[in-house]
Design an enzyme around this catalytic site. Structure first.
Site, short mmCIF file in Angstrom:
data_model
loop_
_atom_site.label_atom_id
_atom_site.label_comp_id
_atom_site.label_asym_id
_atom_site.label_seq_id
_atom_site.Cartn_x
_atom_site.Cartn_y
_atom_site.Cartn_z
CB SER A 81 -28.25 6.09 -0.49
OG SER A 81 -28.13 4.91 0.27
CD GLU A 102 -30.52 13.81 0.49
OE1 GLU A 102 -29.32 13.53 0.31
OE2 GLU A 102 -31.17 13.39 1.47
#
Length: 217
Positions: A81, A102
């Site tokens: 997200s 990430e």
């Protein structure tokens, strides 16, 4: 309402998960819902590379194998997200502090799918808050360089990243050229990673609305 939207897009993205694949997963509230959904099809995937220790713990509870990224040449798909996504599919991430892991995983993935609710989708970044992971001894130096760029650095108190570093949140910095800004901040000595995901953008953006999931390529 937004929890409902997050749940919807977390379930919708399952159709993009290839069978017998190894997938990367980020972190955050929307991803927590996705992990729950993924547990329902866990037998159809080989494992997961988690983007944070929090996500790893949740994945283990679902009895899904954890895969070391170093054992892979590449990754089939990465699902995450974002704090904000603009119409160019550039992202700002890092509110949860997992931006470096990430960013590493997304750079290895063949395909990056970003899943968000409608509140995260905006036209321009303008002066959005930008998280930066910083080596502790460089906090002052990095802050000084951020001020030179026109931003206001704020140290995130009582927060340590999974890598043992600190977070500086940049406020009031007008984002004119996001790719150049990402490169500039990354090049500051002491910066581990900046939460601008503009050089490696999402390949597919799924935006959850009350009546639909919008797929943007």
């Amino acid at each position: 309402m937004f929890n409902t939207l997050k749940k919807s897009v977390a379930k919708f993205v399952l159709k993009y998960v290839p069978k017998n694949s190894i997938i990367g997963i980020g972190s955050g509230s929307t991803i927590n819902y996705f992990i729950k959904e993924l547990s329902n099809i866990s037998s159809s995937i080989r494992g997961v590379v988690p983007g944070s220790l929090v996500s790893e713990k949740k994945i283990r509870k679902c009895n899904i194998p954890i895969i070391d990224l170093n054992s892979l040449e590449n990754l089939d798909i990465y699902i995450d997200s974002a704090d904000k996504v603009n119409t160019s599919m550039e992202m700002i991430k890092g509110r949860g502090g997992a931006l470096t892991r990430e960013k590493i995983i997304s750079s290895v993935a063949k395909k990056f799918i970003c899943i968000i609710d409608k509140s995260k989708y905006i036209k321009h970044f303008d002066c959005c808050v930008i998280p930066v992971e910083v080596i502790p001894m460089a906090l002052r130096k990095v802050s000084e360089e951020i001020i030179k760029l026109g931003g206001m650095p704020k140290y995130r108190e009582n927060f340590i990243t999974d890598n043992g570093n600190c977070i500086i949140d940049i406020h009031n910095l007008y984002i004119k050229n996001s790719i150049n800004l990402e490169k500039t901040i990354n090049n500051i000595s002491g910066v581990v990673s900046v939460g601008l995901f503009c050089m490696r953008k999402a390949d597919l953006l799924l935006v959850s609305y009350a009546d639909k999931i919008k797929e943007i390529y």
